[in-house]
Enzyme design. Structure first.
Site, PDB file in Angstrom:
ATOM      1  N   GLU A  13       7.453  -7.015   1.792  1.00  0.00           N
ATOM      2  CA  GLU A  13       6.119  -7.012   2.415  1.00  0.00           C
ATOM      3  C   GLU A  13       5.357  -8.294   2.064  1.00  0.00           C
ATOM      4  O   GLU A  13       4.702  -8.893   2.905  1.00  0.00           O
ATOM      5  CB  GLU A  13       5.312  -5.790   1.952  1.00  0.00           C
ATOM      6  CG  GLU A  13       5.826  -4.443   2.472  1.00  0.00           C
ATOM      7  CD  GLU A  13       5.500  -4.199   3.945  1.00  0.00           C
ATOM      8  OE1 GLU A  13       4.860  -5.061   4.585  1.00  0.00           O
ATOM      9  OE2 GLU A  13       5.904  -3.139   4.471  1.00  0.00           O
ATOM     10  N   ARG A  66     -10.813   9.842   1.604  1.00  0.00           N
ATOM     11  CA  ARG A  66     -10.680  10.541   2.884  1.00  0.00           C
ATOM     12  C   ARG A  66     -11.756  11.610   3.026  1.00  0.00           C
ATOM     13  O   ARG A  66     -12.233  11.874   4.132  1.00  0.00           O
ATOM     14  CB  ARG A  66      -9.272  11.131   3.010  1.00  0.00           C
ATOM     15  CG  ARG A  66      -8.213  10.044   3.111  1.00  0.00           C
ATOM     16  CD  ARG A  66      -6.798  10.619   3.193  1.00  0.00           C
ATOM     17  NE  ARG A  66      -5.789   9.556   3.106  1.00  0.00           N
ATOM     18  CZ  ARG A  66      -4.491   9.780   2.956  1.00  0.00           C
ATOM     19  NH1 ARG A  66      -4.045  11.023   2.889  1.00  0.00           N
ATOM     20  NH2 ARG A  66      -3.644   8.773   2.884  1.00  0.00           N
ATOM     21  N   TYR A  91     -14.945   0.812  -7.323  1.00  0.00           N
ATOM     22  CA  TYR A  91     -16.204   1.555  -7.204  1.00  0.00           C
ATOM     23  C   TYR A  91     -17.017   1.455  -8.494  1.00  0.00           C
ATOM     24  O   TYR A  91     -18.168   1.857  -8.526  1.00  0.00           O
ATOM     25  CB  TYR A  91     -15.914   3.021  -6.852  1.00  0.00           C
ATOM     26  CG  TYR A  91     -15.109   3.153  -5.574  1.00  0.00           C
ATOM     27  CD1 TYR A  91     -15.743   3.095  -4.327  1.00  0.00           C
ATOM     28  CD2 TYR A  91     -13.718   3.274  -5.593  1.00  0.00           C
ATOM     29  CE1 TYR A  91     -15.008   3.170  -3.151  1.00  0.00           C
ATOM     30  CE2 TYR A  91     -12.980   3.355  -4.429  1.00  0.00           C
ATOM     31  CZ  TYR A  91     -13.629   3.298  -3.211  1.00  0.00           C
ATOM     32  OH  TYR A  91     -12.904   3.360  -2.047  1.00  0.00           O
ATOM     33  N   LYS A  97      -2.181  -1.567  -3.838  1.00  0.00           N
ATOM     34  CA  LYS A  97      -3.035  -0.392  -3.775  1.00  0.00           C
ATOM     35  C   LYS A  97      -2.219   0.889  -3.816  1.00  0.00           C
ATOM     36  O   LYS A  97      -1.240   0.972  -3.077  1.00  0.00           O
ATOM     37  CB  LYS A  97      -3.822  -0.465  -2.464  1.00  0.00           C
ATOM     38  CG  LYS A  97      -4.680   0.733  -2.189  1.00  0.00           C
ATOM     39  CD  LYS A  97      -5.269   0.632  -0.814  1.00  0.00           C
ATOM     40  CE  LYS A  97      -6.102   1.860  -0.567  1.00  0.00           C
ATOM     41  NZ  LYS A  97      -6.563   1.947   0.775  1.00  0.00           N
ATOM     42  N   SER A 122     -10.231   5.348  -4.872  1.00  0.00           N
ATOM     43  CA  SER A 122     -11.173   6.462  -5.055  1.00  0.00           C
ATOM     44  C   SER A 122     -10.680   7.504  -6.064  1.00  0.00           C
ATOM     45  O   SER A 122     -11.451   7.990  -6.892  1.00  0.00           O
ATOM     46  CB  SER A 122     -11.434   7.131  -3.702  1.00  0.00           C
ATOM     47  OG  SER A 122     -10.223   7.587  -3.120  1.00  0.00           O
ATOM     48  N   LYS A 157       0.863  -1.177   0.000  1.00  0.00           N
ATOM     49  CA  LYS A 157       0.000   0.000   0.000  1.00  0.00           C
ATOM     50  C   LYS A 157       0.901   1.229   0.000  1.00  0.00           C
ATOM     51  O   LYS A 157       1.680   1.447   0.925  1.00  0.00           O
ATOM     52  CB  LYS A 157      -0.904   0.005   1.240  1.00  0.00           C
ATOM     53  CG  LYS A 157      -1.775   1.245   1.310  1.00  0.00           C
ATOM     54  CD  LYS A 157      -2.819   1.138   2.407  1.00  0.00           C
ATOM     55  CE  LYS A 157      -3.657   2.402   2.461  1.00  0.00           C
ATOM     56  NZ  LYS A 157      -4.676   2.337   3.520  1.00  0.00           N
ATOM     57  N   LYS A 200       1.325   9.958   5.739  1.00  0.00           N
ATOM     58  CA  LYS A 200       1.377   8.540   6.094  1.00  0.00           C
ATOM     59  C   LYS A 200       2.656   7.858   5.601  1.00  0.00           C
ATOM     60  O   LYS A 200       2.723   6.648   5.495  1.00  0.00           O
ATOM     61  CB  LYS A 200       0.123   7.837   5.560  1.00  0.00           C
ATOM     62  CG  LYS A 200      -1.181   8.376   6.153  1.00  0.00           C
ATOM     63  CD  LYS A 200      -2.384   7.474   5.846  1.00  0.00           C
ATOM     64  CE  LYS A 200      -3.638   7.952   6.586  1.00  0.00           C
ATOM     65  NZ  LYS A 200      -4.780   7.013   6.405  1.00  0.00           N
TER      66      LYS A 200
END
Ligand code: PBG
Length: 323
Positions: free
Chosen positions: A232, A204, A311, A247, A273, A194, A216
């Site tokens: 990872e 958000r 979506y 992602k 998004s 990610k 982040k």
């Protein structure tokens, strides 16, 4: 010319005959936003066609998706600011919006697959995925919160738990807690790679979950890096993940391919998004045709993803692009 590749493109039947990549409704996971209240259906401004639903309307939405063969859902809560705190205690409080939503969906649609999001940010007064102390995100202390959250989701019937926080060791930690409590059959879809991405902006906005301070970057990955994704993924494999997720999706197709080439777990792509907002805005302006949506979804599958969180899921089925 002996080779004329255009011969294999000369008719629709031949083009279809040799088509390598297909997407079916069963590959799709539909993210859904939930809010408290009754009879709420509020459009997310930057995501036309995507809404925040109160639980009653969420059930209606799930019903209409189930009827067209869309059966996997990833739920995300918009939490009132007054309920947020430093330790995200609202995330595992009995009776909280999110836990009620999981329970209701599973009660009304036992055959639906409910994916739940484990991360502190929607419930954190700091808007971070971990506990913040003196500007630092505490890793191991955060694991305890994530463990409680994951267990609460499992108790309400979650089929797949998807930790999206990027703390070290969380897959193993959560796997252990689930197993100790008898939830050996609950799956883990790890947000393996990610990235610290600008493409999460509309999400958000939808949840009001942006960090209050800082960014982040101390836990989400640097967009310039590839090799960390292998580390990872290796850790997630060893810690008991059932799916590896990449992602965002579109800017990281190389990472999807990399993980698919190197690991035998199913790969999920999150078409986030901002990717949705970007296409919708261009289509609304007449700058792109709607065909760009299927072209995008195909790219995830072609790169090696077996499941796609998107979506676009419902509209792609409703418009007959995906069956
Ligand atoms: C947070 C979370 C994010 C998304 C899913 N879970 C945003 C973030 O990390 O800030 C983004 C999804 C999207 O943009 O569609 N744990």
């Amino acid at each position: 010319m002996l080779q004329r590749p255009r011969r294999n493109r000369k008719s629709a039947v031949i083009r279809d005959m040799i088509q390598e990549t297909h997407i079916s409704a069963s590959n799709l996971i539909f993210p859904l936003f939930i809010v408290d209240g009754e009879n709420q259906k509020v459009e997310v401004k930057s995501m036309p066609g995507i809404y925040r639903y109160s639980i009653d309307n969420l059930l209606r939405e799930v019903d209409s998706c189930m009827n067209i063969g869309l059966k996997a859902f990833d739920l995300f809560p918009a939490v009132e600011e007054s309920l947020k705190d430093k330790y995200a205690t609202e995330s595992y409080r009995e009776g909280t919006l999110y836990l009620r939503a999981i329970e209701e969906v599973k009660k009304n649609f036992p055959e639906a697959c409910v994916v739940t999001d484990v991360a502190m940010d929607p419930y954190s007064s700091d808007g971070h995925d971990g506990i913040v102390e003196n500007g630092e995100i505490l890793n191991d202390e955060t694991l305890e919160v994530l463990g409680k959250m994951a267990l609460a989701h499992a108790q309400k019937g979650a089929d797949i738990i998807a930790p999206s926080d990027m703390m070290d060791g969380r897959i193993g930690y959560i796997r252990n807690i689930l197993d100790e409590n008898g939830f050996t059959n609950v799956s883990l879809m790890s947000y393996t790679a990610k990235y610290a991405s600008a493409f999460y902006g509309p999400f958000r906005d939808a949840l009001g979950s942006a960090p209050k301070k800082g960014d982040k970057k101390s836990y989400q990955m640097n967009p310039a890096n590839t090799r960390e994704a292998l580390i990872e993924a290796q850790l997630d494999m060893e810690e008991g993940a059932d799916f590896l997720m990449v992602k965002p999706g579109l800017p990281y197709l190389d990472i999807i391919k990399l993980l698919n080439d190197n690991f035998d777990l199913p790969i999920a792509a999150y078409n986030v998004s901002g990717e949705y907002a970007m296409l919708k805005a261009a289509i609304a302006n007449g700058w792109l045709s709607e065909a760009a949506i299927m072209e995008t979804l195909l790219s995830f599958k072609r790169a090696g993803a077996t499941s796609i969180l998107t979506y676009h899921a419902k509209e792609a089925i409703e418009k007959g692009w995906i069956k």
